[in-house]
Design a protein around this motif. Structure first.
Motif: not given
Length: 454
Positions: A70-76
Motif C-alpha cells: 500500500p502507499p506509504g509503507t516504504g517502497k521509495t
C-alpha cells in the motif's frame, strides 16, 4: 537519464539547508536498521540485506526487485536505502510521466557509468503497474544483463499488472501496512530528531492519536500532516501541536472513534444495522466515520460481505457479488481510493430488498445436525462408483433428474431423521418472491404431486 541542472541545483540546496526538504524526505531512513516496519523483510540474510552487500562474499542480492504494498509503507524509502548503502547511482522514474524513451536513456546512461566510471546504477521505477506491456518489455535487456539494479514499486497485484518475463526475473517482496506502533515511533522520532523538528514543539497524546487516524498506516501522510500542524503551531507561537491546530492544519475534524475500544464495535454495529434498516444516509455516515478514523478497509469489506448474505440473501442474490467485488477492489487499491467501492457497496446493500431467510435456514439445519438428527444417507443416494457398492445396494433405485420430465425426480433426498423438515421459508421481498413460487412447485414435485415445471 542523467539529472538536469535544475535537479542538481535543488539537491545542492537541500544538502546545504536540510530544512528546505519536506519532513518526510528529511526523515527518510539512511540504513535498513532505521526502516520502520517490514521486519519480515529485514531479517539477517534476507534478500534486501544481501542487496546492500550485507552477508559477506558470495551473497550478492538479486538484480531486480519488485516491491508490492500500500502507499506509504516504504517502497521509495527502501530504494533510496539500497542506493545509499551500495554507493550506486540512483535514478528515479515514475511510470506516470515516463515512457520507453526515458527508460532507454537511463539504461544507456547506466551502461556508460558502469563502463566508464565503474559505478553501477539503481533504477527505481515507481508505479510500474502503469507501464504498458511494451514499456515493461523495454526493461528486460537491462535486467537480464544486470546493466541496472531495478527496484520497481507497485500498489497493485503484480501477478495481474507486471508481465510474466519481468516477474520471473525479479524477486517479489510484499510490504505490509504499517501498524499504529510503527507510525507512532516514526512521529516521535520526527518530533525529536535533529533531522526533523528537533524537539522544538511538543506532541500531546490526543494530537498524536489523531495523527495516527489521519495516517491510516501511511508514513508519508503522517509526516506530512505533522509538518503542516507543527508549522501552524509555530506561526501561532504555541509550544505544542494542539488537536485544534492539527485539525485546522489538515482541514479535518477529529473523529471520536477508538479502533481498539467500544466505539470500534459500536460504529461497526451501527453501519450494519443501518444497512439492514435500509437507511442509506445513516449507513454512509457510519462508513465515513470508520474511514476517517483509519479503520482497516478490509475489516469494513468483510462486514459488508456478511451483511449481503445475512440481511439481503435471496431477496437480491447479486448483493453478495457486489460486496465481494468491493472487497477484491479494496485489497488491490487500498486507501484513499478504497473508499469509493466501499461507498458503492454500502449504497447498494442499504437499498437492496431484505431477507434473512437463507441465514435462518442454514442455522436451523445446523441446529438439527448438532442435536443429533444426522441420520443415514438414503441408499439410493450413496456412492456407487466403487467395487462392491452394487452388492451393498448403494445407488439402487436412484432416479437421474435429467432423465425426468421437468428435471425433478420424486424421490427422498434427506435422511429419515429430517425427512419432511422445512428449513427454508422464503419471504416475498425482491427476487425471493420468485424463488418462493419456484420452491412451492419444486416441493410438490419432490413429493410426487406433479405440478408445473419450476
Amino acid at each position: 537519464m542523467e539529472p538536469d541542472l535544475f535537479t542538481a541545483a535543488a539537491e545542492e540546496r537541500q544538502a546545504k539547508d536540510p530544512s528546505a526538504s519536506p519532513l518526510a524526505v528529511r526523515m527518510r531512513p539512511r540504513t535498513l536498521d532505521e526502516v520502520v516496519g517490514q521486519q519480515h523483510l529485514l531479517r539477517p540474510g534476507s534478500p534486501l540485506r544481501r542487496l546492500v552487500g550485507e552477508g559477506g562474499a558470495g551473497t550478492a542480492g538479486p538484480a531486480s526487485v519488485i516491491l508490492w504494498g500500500p502507499p506509504g509503507t516504504g517502497k521509495t524509502t527502501l530504494a533510496h536505502v539500497v542506493s545509499r548503502a551500495t554507493d550506486k547511482r540512483f535514478v528515479e522514474l515514475s511510470a506516470i510521466t515516463s515512457g520507453v524513451k526515458e527508460v532507454r536513456a537511463v539504461i544507456e546512461g547506466a551502461r556508460r557509468s558502469s563502463g566508464g566510471y565503474g559505478r553501477d546504477t539503481v533504477l527505481f521505477l515507481d508505479e510500474i503497474h502503469r507501464f504498458s506491456k511494451a514499456q515493461q518489455d523495454s526493461l528486460l535487456p537491462a535486467v537480464e544483463n544486470r546493466w541496472v539494479t531495478l527496484i520497481a514499486a507497485t500498489t497493485e497485484n503484480p501477478y495481474f499488472s507486471v508481465i510474466s518475463p519481468l516477474l520471473s526475473r525479479s524477486l517479489l517482496l510484499t510490504l505490509e501496512p504499517l501498524t499504529d506502533e510503527d507510525v507512532r515511533g516514526l512521529l516521535r522520532r520526527a518530533a525529536g530528531d535533529e533531522r526533523g523538528l528537533g524537539g522544538a514543539i511538543g506532541l500531546p497524546d490526543d494530537t498524536e492519536a489523531h495523527l495516527l487516524r489521519i495516517a491510516g498506516g501511511d508514513a508519508r501522510r503522517a509526516l506530512t500532516a505533522l509538518e503542516a500542524a507543527a508549522g501552524a503551531a509555530m506561526v501561532k507561537g504555541e509550544g505544542t501541536v494542539t488537536l485544534r491546530t492539527l485539525e485546522e492544519a489538515v482541514d479535518r475534524a477529529a473523529v471520536t472513534y477508538d479502533r481498539d475500544g467500544d466505539q470500534h464495535y459500536d460504529v461497526a454495529s451501527a453501519l450494519i444495522k443501518s444497512i439492514r434498516g435500509s437507511d442509506v444516509d445513516a449507513a454512509l455516515h457510519y462508513l465515513a466515520r470508520m474511514i476517517e478514523a483509519g479503520e482497516d478497509p478490509r475489516f469494513i469489506a468483510r462486514r459488508l460481505m456478511i451483511s449481503a448474505s445475512e440481511d439481503i440473501g435471496m431477496a437480491d442474490p447479486t448483493a453478495l457479488q457486489t460486496a465481494v467485488a468491493a472487497a477484491q477492489a479494496v485489497a488491490m487499491i487500498g486507501y484513499p481510493e478504497a473508499r469509493i467501492p466501499l461507498g458503492q457497496a454500502t449504497v447498494a446493500l442499504a437499498l437492496a430488498p431484505k431477507s434473512n431467510a437463507a441465514y435462518l435456514a442454514v442455522d436451523a439445519a445446523l441446529a438439527d445436525v448438532r442435536a443429533g438428527l444426522a441420520g443415514q444417507v438414503p441408499s439410493h443416494l450413496r456412492d456407487s462408483h466403487y467395487r462392491g457398492a452394487e452388492g451393498l445396494g448403494h445407488g439402487r433405485g436412484y432416479q437421474y433428474p435429467h432423465d425426468v420430465e421437468g428435471g425433478i425426480a420424486a424421490q427422498q433426498y434427506a435422511p429419515d431423521t429430517v425427512h419432511g423438515k422445512r428449513y427454508y421459508h422464503p419471504t416475498r421481498h425482491g427476487a425471493e418472491a420468485r424463488y418462493a413460487e419456484v420452491l412451492q412447485r419444486v416441493r410438490r414435485r419432490l413429493a410426487g404431486g406433479g405440478g408445473d415445471r419450476p
